[in-house]
Structure formats: structure tokens, C-alpha cells
Scaffold this active site. Structure first.
Site, PDB file in Angstrom:
ATOM      1  N   VAL A 124       0.806  -1.228   0.000  1.00 48.04           N
ATOM      2  CA  VAL A 124       0.000   0.000   0.000  1.00 48.04           C
ATOM      3  C   VAL A 124       0.838   1.277   0.000  1.00 48.04           C
ATOM      4  CG1 VAL A 124      -0.219   0.294   2.510  1.00 48.04           C
ATOM      5  CG2 VAL A 124      -2.145   0.916   1.005  1.00 48.04           C
ATOM      6  N   TYR A 125       2.135   1.193   0.277  1.00 50.41           N
ATOM      7  CA  TYR A 125       2.987   2.394   0.299  1.00 50.41           C
ATOM      8  C   TYR A 125       3.221   2.892  -1.126  1.00 50.41           C
ATOM      9  CZ  TYR A 125       4.341   0.810   5.052  1.00 50.41           C
ATOM     10  OH  TYR A 125       4.353   0.382   6.361  1.00 50.41           O
ATOM     11  N   SER A 126       2.962   4.133  -1.500  1.00 52.51           N
ATOM     12  CA  SER A 126       2.408   5.209  -0.702  1.00 52.51           C
ATOM     13  C   SER A 126       1.096   5.698  -1.324  1.00 52.51           C
ATOM     14  CB  SER A 126       3.411   6.359  -0.642  1.00 52.51           C
ATOM     15  OG  SER A 126       3.828   6.669  -1.982  1.00 52.51           O
ATOM     16  N   GLY A 148       2.121   0.639  -4.152  1.00 53.18           N
ATOM     17  CA  GLY A 148       3.169  -0.093  -4.852  1.00 53.18           C
ATOM     18  C   GLY A 148       4.389   0.727  -5.204  1.00 53.18           C
ATOM     19  N   GLU A 149       4.329   2.037  -4.940  1.00 51.66           N
ATOM     20  CA  GLU A 149       5.469   2.894  -5.311  1.00 51.66           C
ATOM     21  C   GLU A 149       6.741   2.512  -4.561  1.00 51.66           C
ATOM     22  OE1 GLU A 149       1.784   4.971  -6.473  1.00 51.66           O
ATOM     23  OE2 GLU A 149       2.428   4.092  -4.566  1.00 51.66           O
TER      24      GLU A 149
END
Length: 318
Positions: free
Chosen positions: A52-54, A63-64
């Protein structure tokens, strides 16, 4: 670097874990690569992120952080030196959330692709999901471990009763157990972990990798007045939560111990945590090489009984 055993998983991890929530959010790719290179060079091996980040950042979808770590792993060629942890379960949009077996199977493949690796060392349930029987979630993890896609599993944000129930379920059914817990814990946030989770984790040999180890930056000492809220993107939330009489008392104790040891408040705050029963590796982030070097210094700091007691007394909760 003296590595620590993570629960009964067989994983050997550095005494601090790099929090990857900053990657792709407040840290760009070039800076992330330099920070991660320096992390390995300093002898650390543990990195934590989540699918879930960010997602919370404007224009982001989640997914970043994983994607940035994956690019770094491909560039540096040091996957074998890294204990890589990520998480599943938070809302990714489009009905993608929770711990249903079919979703876990889908989510792990997405994480593996973003991370550009064939296995995840520690795969964690980001939140408890009471709508799914624990046995079903643990059976899904067992499949992933058998397939070699995951080495060990952990839990995040679980209550003591639910963690104990999960451990009992694993034992009863012969399924993999949660080898780690990721709770909120620091000098400002003590009660939730210490009252019930800490004795459980110690008794059951569950490793603890606590998040917000520096209380969203408050324990670095940079937030000492309402005006300091402008110092970072999360400054106002930090000052609203921690800038009170108790928070100032904690900062004063940190300052006193830091002066005595020629250290920084952040180093002292982390050293206190590392001395607490059950703690394996607090999670902390850095957005610059200077901050990373400060983290390195924290694991070299050994506080004596008087220093530990003064910090515990100052941070005692009513």
C-alpha cells in the site's frame, strides 16, 4: 553488526529495520538508491515495506515503495544480502484488501513483480481481518512457503487475543505461525504494546519489529513548538499528537541522556527500545545520508541502568 534472530523463523536481521514508507513519497529514486546502498555498507540487512505504500499521496496508487526497492535490487545485485519484508491487507482500491486466500495469492504475485524478486523473506498481514477464518489465511501462507515464494510470515496491528488465537491455530493445525509482530511502540506510545503484547511475544518467542520507532519524528527533538509543525509533511499530525506536557517531559529526558552520552535524542530513543524485552528491530526511516548515519550510531549506543530508568520514568503513562 550483531544480527538478531527474528522469532523462530531462522531469519537473522540487523537490530534496526529501514522503513520503506518514504520511498517514492518523500524520497526520490536517486536518494533511495544511495540510502539503501549506505544501509548495506553499514552492515544492516533488514528492509520493510508494504504493497500500500504510498497510496495516501496525491496521484499514487500503491506499490510505489516496492517498485523503487525492486529497481534498486536489480541495480545493486545484492538481493542475497537483504532480508526483505513487505505486507498485504490494506485497502489498495477496487476491492483489493483483506486476507482472503484468493486475494493473498493475487497480492503476493503483484508484490514479487514490483520487488523484482522470486521470494519475500517476511510476508506480513498488515491488519487483522476478522471476516476470514485464521485457518484459511494461514493455509494460504503455507502454500506460499511451500512454493518458495515466502520464507516466513508475520503480523502487524494485531491485538494480543487475536495474535494468541493465531498462534494456537498454527499449532493445532500444523500451519506456519506468525514469527513476528509489527506494533506501534516508542517512548511516547507504550501502553498498547507493553500491557499485553510484550509479555505474549516474549513468552511465545515472537520477534517484534515496531513501527513509528521515532514517533513520526517527534523523538528526534525537531518538534518542540507548534511552529515546528511546518518542518515536514507530517509535522502537524506529529505536534498535535505528541506536543503536550508528557511529550515535553520525554524530550527533556532524551536531551539529558543524549548530552551525557554525546549522542542525539533519536539515538537515545532507539537505544532505549533496543534494550526492552522482546524487541528485535525497531523500524526507522531516513530521508538523507546524515539521518542514516544517525541511525547507525544508535545501535552502537549502550545505555546504563540509570539512563534507561530515567527515560522509562519520564515516559510513564498515566
Amino acid at each position: 553488526m550483531q544480527l538478531r534472530s527474528l522469532g523462530r523463523s531462522g531469519l537473522q536481521v540487523s537490530p534496526l529495520c529501514f522503513g520503506g514508507n518514504v520511498f517514492g513519497w518523500t524520497v526520490d529514486e536517486a536518494t533511495a538508491f544511495s540510502l539503501l546502498d549506505a544501509w548495506l555498507d553499514a552492515g544492516f540487512n533488514f528492509i520493510d515495506t508494504a504493497d500500500v505504500y504510498s497510496r495516501w499521496a496525491p496521484g499514487h496508487v500503491g506499490g510505489e515503495s516496492e517498485a523503487m526497492i525492486g529497481k534498486w535490487l536489480q541495480k545493486c545485485g545484492q538481493r542475497h544480502r537483504v532480508v526483505l519484508a513487505t505486507k498485504v491487507g490494506k485497502d489498495m482500491g477496487g476491492g483489493k484488501h483483506g486476507l482472503r486466500p484468493e486475494y493473498i495469492r493475487q497480492a503476493v504475485e503483484a508484490s514479487l513483480q514490483r520487488l523484482q524478486t522470486d521470494h519475500i523473506d517476511l510476508y506480513q498481514s498488515h491488519d487483522d481481518d476478522a471476516s476470514v477464518p485464521l485457518s484459511e489465511t494461514l493455509e494460504a501462507y503455507a502454500e506460499l512457503i511451500k512454493a518458495g515464494k515466502v520464507r516466513a510470515i508475520g503480523a502487524s496491528n494485531y491485538s494480543a487475543p487475536r495474535l494468541l488465537e493465531a498462534l494456537h491455530t498454527s499449532q493445532k493445525l500444523g500451519l506456519p505461525r506468525y514469527e513476528s509482530l509489527q506494533p506501534l511502540y516508542n517512548l511516547c506510545d507504550r501502553a498498547v504494546f507493553e500491557n499485553a503484547l510484550q509479555p505474549l511475544c516474549v513468552a511465545q518467542q515472537v520477534g517484534v519489529i515496531n513501527f513509528y520507532a521515532l514517533a513520526a519524528g517527534f523523538l528526534t527533538g525537531k518538534y518542540r513548538s507548534a511552529a515546528d509543525a511546518a518542518k515536514s509533511v507530517r509535522g502537524k499530525n506529529t505536534t498535535d499528537k505528541y506536543l503536550n506536557a508528557r511529550g515535553l517531559r520525554i524530550l527533556a529526558a532524551l536531551d539529558q541522556v543524549a548530552e551525557r552520552y554525546a549522542a542525539t535524542p533519536a539515538q537515545v530513543a532507539l537505544a532505549w527500545q533496543l534494550a526492552q524485552p522482546g524487541i528485535t528491530a525497531p523500524i526507522a526511516s531516513a530521508t538523507s545520508l546524515a539521518q542514516l548515519q544517525e541511525l547507525v550510531g544508535a545501535v552502537q549506543l549502550q545505555l546504563d541502568g540509570d539512563a534507561l530508568a530515567s527515560l522509562s520514568d519520564a515516559s510513564a503513562e498515566a
